[in-house]
Design an enzyme around this catalytic site. Structure first.
Site, PDB file in Angstrom:
ATOM      1  N   ILE A  66       0.735  -1.296   0.002  1.00 21.48           N
ATOM      2  CA  ILE A  66       0.151   0.007   0.147  1.00 21.48           C
ATOM      3  C   ILE A  66       1.069   1.259   0.083  1.00 21.48           C
ATOM      4  O   ILE A  66       0.657   2.287  -0.700  1.00 21.48           O
ATOM      5  CB  ILE A  66      -0.953   0.128   1.231  1.00 21.48           C
ATOM      6  CG1 ILE A  66      -1.695  -1.179   1.202  1.00 21.48           C
ATOM      7  CG2 ILE A  66      -1.678   1.190   1.345  1.00 21.48           C
ATOM      8  CD1 ILE A  66      -2.709  -1.420   2.459  1.00 21.48           C
TER       9      ILE A  66
ATOM     10  N   LEU B 160      12.341  -2.732   5.149  1.00 21.68           N
ATOM     11  CA  LEU B 160      12.413  -3.376   3.919  1.00 21.68           C
ATOM     12  C   LEU B 160      12.436  -4.879   4.459  1.00 21.68           C
ATOM     13  O   LEU B 160      13.087  -5.743   3.625  1.00 21.68           O
ATOM     14  CB  LEU B 160      13.807  -2.979   3.423  1.00 21.68           C
ATOM     15  CG  LEU B 160      14.074  -1.721   2.878  1.00 21.68           C
ATOM     16  CD1 LEU B 160      15.433  -1.388   2.099  1.00 21.68           C
ATOM     17  CD2 LEU B 160      12.929  -1.306   1.740  1.00 21.68           C
TER      18      LEU B 160
ATOM     19  N   TYR C  70      -2.853  -9.247  16.091  1.00 22.42           N
ATOM     20  CA  TYR C  70      -2.881  -8.379  15.298  1.00 22.42           C
ATOM     21  C   TYR C  70      -4.011  -7.398  15.256  1.00 22.42           C
ATOM     22  O   TYR C  70      -3.409  -6.016  15.601  1.00 22.42           O
ATOM     23  CB  TYR C  70      -2.890  -8.794  13.837  1.00 22.42           C
ATOM     24  CG  TYR C  70      -3.046  -7.996  12.796  1.00 22.42           C
ATOM     25  CD1 TYR C  70      -1.800  -6.999  12.481  1.00 22.42           C
ATOM     26  CD2 TYR C  70      -3.989  -7.900  11.959  1.00 22.42           C
ATOM     27  CE1 TYR C  70      -2.082  -6.040  11.550  1.00 22.42           C
ATOM     28  CE2 TYR C  70      -4.151  -6.874  11.051  1.00 22.42           C
ATOM     29  CZ  TYR C  70      -3.376  -5.960  10.977  1.00 22.42           C
ATOM     30  OH  TYR C  70      -3.374  -5.059   9.900  1.00 22.42           O
TER      31      TYR C  70
END
Length: 301
Positions: A12, A33, A140
């Protein structure tokens, strides 16, 4: 306008960076990364390889002094959150606190990427509204919900302007084929290799699929609007995983069969979001239907 995008080399985030660059904004990326790829970024975009939870992240934001920080960096794997909740909390809660520290020092607005996972399997009317009960079914969703709470309090304590965006299941070009959040990408990968489509559970669990470009538009709409508010970003339409598989096979003009595996811990049975508030306040509505979004992915449009 100068902005920072954490997680800006991700699925996104990189689409958002491109859209900001097209507007003429100066986007600076912070990304460790671990899942992102700097090659997704437009030429000339500065990227700093940092974990969001590092103190250096807060210091860098303070040094850059952006008008807006788009905080997309997160641990998003449902399975990882169940197996390693401490890692999930470190990324999603401590990382958010570091970004808030930077926003406080820089006087920046925060646009935070949250999730429909905060609702879990909430009991109540469908589609879910921003005020629906929060019952996360996995770490989460819980870590994102706690991050939202920190953001709300930071607004009160420090006067940080913020907008929280709770995404439905995002899909689109560049998505990695892993996790149910990437079920569309997983199906496309299996179709490309001629393998049966893997479905966890009975496939009748339903999701609200929203295209990544619509999510990017919501982020941009939040730059100058929605301060102190939370918005659902979804289509309000539920599609079962079996129904999604049917659509993908139809667009591929072939049948690949189904491989049903056990359901996964923490998965909600159903999720569908009302975006009426986003429409009323941000002027945002989803532009791409699932049919059109999938057609684009399959090269039919």
């Amino acid at each position: 306008m100068r902005v920072v995008v954490t997680g800006g080399a991700g699925f996104i985030g990189s689409r958002l960076v491109r859209a900001l660059a097209e507007r003429g904004d100066e986007a600076i990326v912070i990304d460790d990364l671990s899942t992102g790829n700097a090659r997704r970024l437009p030429a000339g975009v500065d990227i700093f390889c940092l974990h969001a939870e590092e103190a250096a992240t807060a210091n860098l934001i303070a040094e850059i002094r952006p008008r807006v920080v788009f905080h997309l960096a997160a641990q998003v794997g449902m399975g990882i959150s169940v197996k390693c909740p401490a890692e999930d909390g470190r990324s999603n809660m401590i990382g958010t606190l570091r970004v808030l520290e930077g926003c406080r020092k820089a006087g920046s607005k925060l646009v935070f990427s949250s999730t429909s996972g905060v609702y879990g399997d909430s009991v109540g009317s469908r589609p879910l509204r921003e005020t629906s009960p929060k019952r996360p079914s996995a770490p989460y969703g819980l870590s994102k919900w706690m991050a939202e709470q920190y953001i709300g309090y930071a607004g009160k304590w420090w006067g940080i302007p913020y907008t929280i965006l709770r995404y439905a299941n995002v899909y689109g070009p560049g998505q990695a084929a892993r996790g149910e959040g990437g079920v569309v990408a997983c199906f496309m990968e299996r179709i490309a290799s001629g393998q049966p489509l893997v479905i966890h559970g009975d496939g009748e669990q339903s999701r609200d699929f929203v295209h990544v470009d619509d999510v990017v538009r919501a982020n941009i709409a939040a730059i100058a609007q929605g301060d102190g508010e939370t918005f659902n970003i979804g289509t309000g339409i539920a599609t079962s995983i079996n129904g999604l598989a049917d659509r993908c096979e139809r667009l591929a003009a072939a049948s690949y069969g189904r491989l049903y595996e056990p359901g996964r811990s923490g998965d909600a049975r159903s999720s569908r979001l009302s975006s009426r508030k986003a429409s009323d306040v941000l002027g945002w509505k989803p532009a791409l239907s699932l049919e059109e979004g999938l057609s684009r992915l399959f090269g039919r449009k």
